[in-house]
Design a protein around this motif. Structure first.
Motif, PDB file in Angstrom:
ATOM      1  N   THR A  46       0.798  -1.226   0.000  1.00  0.00           N
ATOM      2  CA  THR A  46       0.000   0.000   0.000  1.00  0.00           C
ATOM      3  C   THR A  46       0.830   1.275   0.000  1.00  0.00           C
ATOM      4  OG1 THR A  46      -0.204  -0.048   2.412  1.00  0.00           O
ATOM      5  CG2 THR A  46      -1.966  -1.078   1.130  1.00  0.00           C
ATOM      6  N   THR A  73      -9.073   7.469  -0.536  1.00  0.00           N
ATOM      7  CA  THR A  73      -8.083   6.928   0.390  1.00  0.00           C
ATOM      8  C   THR A  73      -8.088   5.402   0.345  1.00  0.00           C
ATOM      9  OG1 THR A  73      -9.681   6.951   2.208  1.00  0.00           O
ATOM     10  CG2 THR A  73      -8.255   8.882   1.979  1.00  0.00           C
ATOM     11  N   LYS A  74      -6.967   4.814   0.714  1.00  0.00           N
ATOM     12  CA  LYS A  74      -6.856   3.355   0.796  1.00  0.00           C
ATOM     13  C   LYS A  74      -7.681   2.882   1.982  1.00  0.00           C
ATOM     14  CE  LYS A  74      -2.522   4.408   0.602  1.00  0.00           C
ATOM     15  NZ  LYS A  74      -1.112   4.507   0.738  1.00  0.00           N
ATOM     16  N   ASP A  75      -8.383   1.766   1.801  1.00  0.00           N
ATOM     17  CA  ASP A  75      -9.287   1.309   2.850  1.00  0.00           C
ATOM     18  C   ASP A  75      -9.369  -0.211   2.857  1.00  0.00           C
ATOM     19  OD1 ASP A  75     -11.275   1.425   4.862  1.00  0.00           O
ATOM     20  OD2 ASP A  75     -12.839   1.229   3.350  1.00  0.00           O
ATOM     21  N   GLY A  76      -8.424  -0.849   3.475  1.00  0.00           N
ATOM     22  CA  GLY A  76      -8.512  -2.300   3.576  1.00  0.00           C
ATOM     23  C   GLY A  76      -7.230  -2.993   3.181  1.00  0.00           C
ATOM     24  N   VAL A  97     -10.465   1.043  -1.960  1.00  0.00           N
ATOM     25  CA  VAL A  97     -10.403   2.489  -1.730  1.00  0.00           C
ATOM     26  C   VAL A  97     -11.806   2.990  -1.432  1.00  0.00           C
ATOM     27  CG1 VAL A  97      -8.349   2.903  -3.139  1.00  0.00           C
ATOM     28  CG2 VAL A  97     -10.587   3.001  -4.206  1.00  0.00           C
ATOM     29  N   ASN A  98     -11.877   4.169  -0.824  1.00  0.00           N
ATOM     30  CA  ASN A  98     -13.172   4.793  -0.631  1.00  0.00           C
ATOM     31  C   ASN A  98     -13.042   6.298  -0.733  1.00  0.00           C
ATOM     32  OD1 ASN A  98     -12.171   5.645   1.820  1.00  0.00           O
ATOM     33  ND2 ASN A  98     -13.533   4.402   3.054  1.00  0.00           N
ATOM     34  N   SER A 100     -15.858   9.987  -0.265  1.00  0.00           N
ATOM     35  CA  SER A 100     -16.947  10.453   0.582  1.00  0.00           C
ATOM     36  C   SER A 100     -18.304   9.912   0.140  1.00  0.00           C
ATOM     37  CB  SER A 100     -16.976  11.985   0.587  1.00  0.00           C
ATOM     38  OG  SER A 100     -17.118  12.476  -0.737  1.00  0.00           O
ATOM     39  N   GLU A 103     -17.446   3.347  -2.522  1.00  0.00           N
ATOM     40  CA  GLU A 103     -16.236   2.544  -2.385  1.00  0.00           C
ATOM     41  C   GLU A 103     -15.892   1.906  -3.715  1.00  0.00           C
ATOM     42  OE1 GLU A 103     -17.543  -0.337   0.462  1.00  0.00           O
ATOM     43  OE2 GLU A 103     -16.907   0.900   2.151  1.00  0.00           O
ATOM     44  N   TYR A 105     -12.285  -0.227  -5.979  1.00  0.00           N
ATOM     45  CA  TYR A 105     -10.976  -0.862  -5.964  1.00  0.00           C
ATOM     46  C   TYR A 105     -10.035  -0.106  -6.888  1.00  0.00           C
ATOM     47  CZ  TYR A 105     -13.478  -4.721  -3.835  1.00  0.00           C
ATOM     48  OH  TYR A 105     -14.240  -5.472  -3.003  1.00  0.00           O
TER      49      TYR A 105
END
Length: 145
Positions: A46, A73-76, A97-98, A100, A103, A105
């Motif tokens: 990441t 932002t990266k999320d996971g 990623v997500n 506001s 979500e 990828y």
């Protein structure tokens, strides 16, 4: 009269307590080692140069802002592979990623030759509607001009 002194808890139970704590210690160290290795690999994926570059592209893209929202932002946990050897390398990762609004990828594929990354694919896949947003499109047009 003779006094019979009772043994301590450890004196009565050491035969099972010592092997059990030894085995538990080995198991805990093994789990911590696996966790540290997993965290290191995940962090390497990441926080690599190609992923940081792709996130920057996503945050500049109007279509991504429309579908995901800003900031992206990266999320996971990432999936895929990255390898380095001197000034050469290869990356093929899929990172959740997500934004506001939604979500998706981030998919990054590329190779590194003589210290320079050449990206084959960088795109966002929106989770909700499976929309694909190519983040290299504008760059390809600029390269052709």
């Amino acid at each position: 009269m003779s006094e019979h002194q009772r043994k301590s808890w450890f004196g009565r139970n050491w035969l099972w307590f010592v092997p059990l704590t030894g085995c538990m210690s080995i198991i805990v160290l093994f789990v911590l080692g696996i966790g540290a290795a997993f965290f290191g690999v995940s962090k390497m994926l990441t926080e690599s140069e190609p992923v940081e570059y792709a996130i920057a592209l996503a945050n500049k893209n109007e279509a991504v802002a429309q579908y995901l929202g800003t900031p992206v932002t990266k999320d996971g946990l990432p999936q895929g592979n990255i390898s380095y050897s001197n000034d050469d390398g290869k990356i093929d990762v899929k990172i959740p990623v997500n934004g506001s609004k939604d979500e998706g990828y981030l998919i990054v594929k590329g190779i590194k030759n003589d210290g320079i990354w050449i990206y084959e694919e960088i795109y966002i896949l929106i989770k909700e509607n499976q929309q694909v947003i190519n983040l290299l499109e504008k760059e390809k047009v600029l390269e052709q001009l």
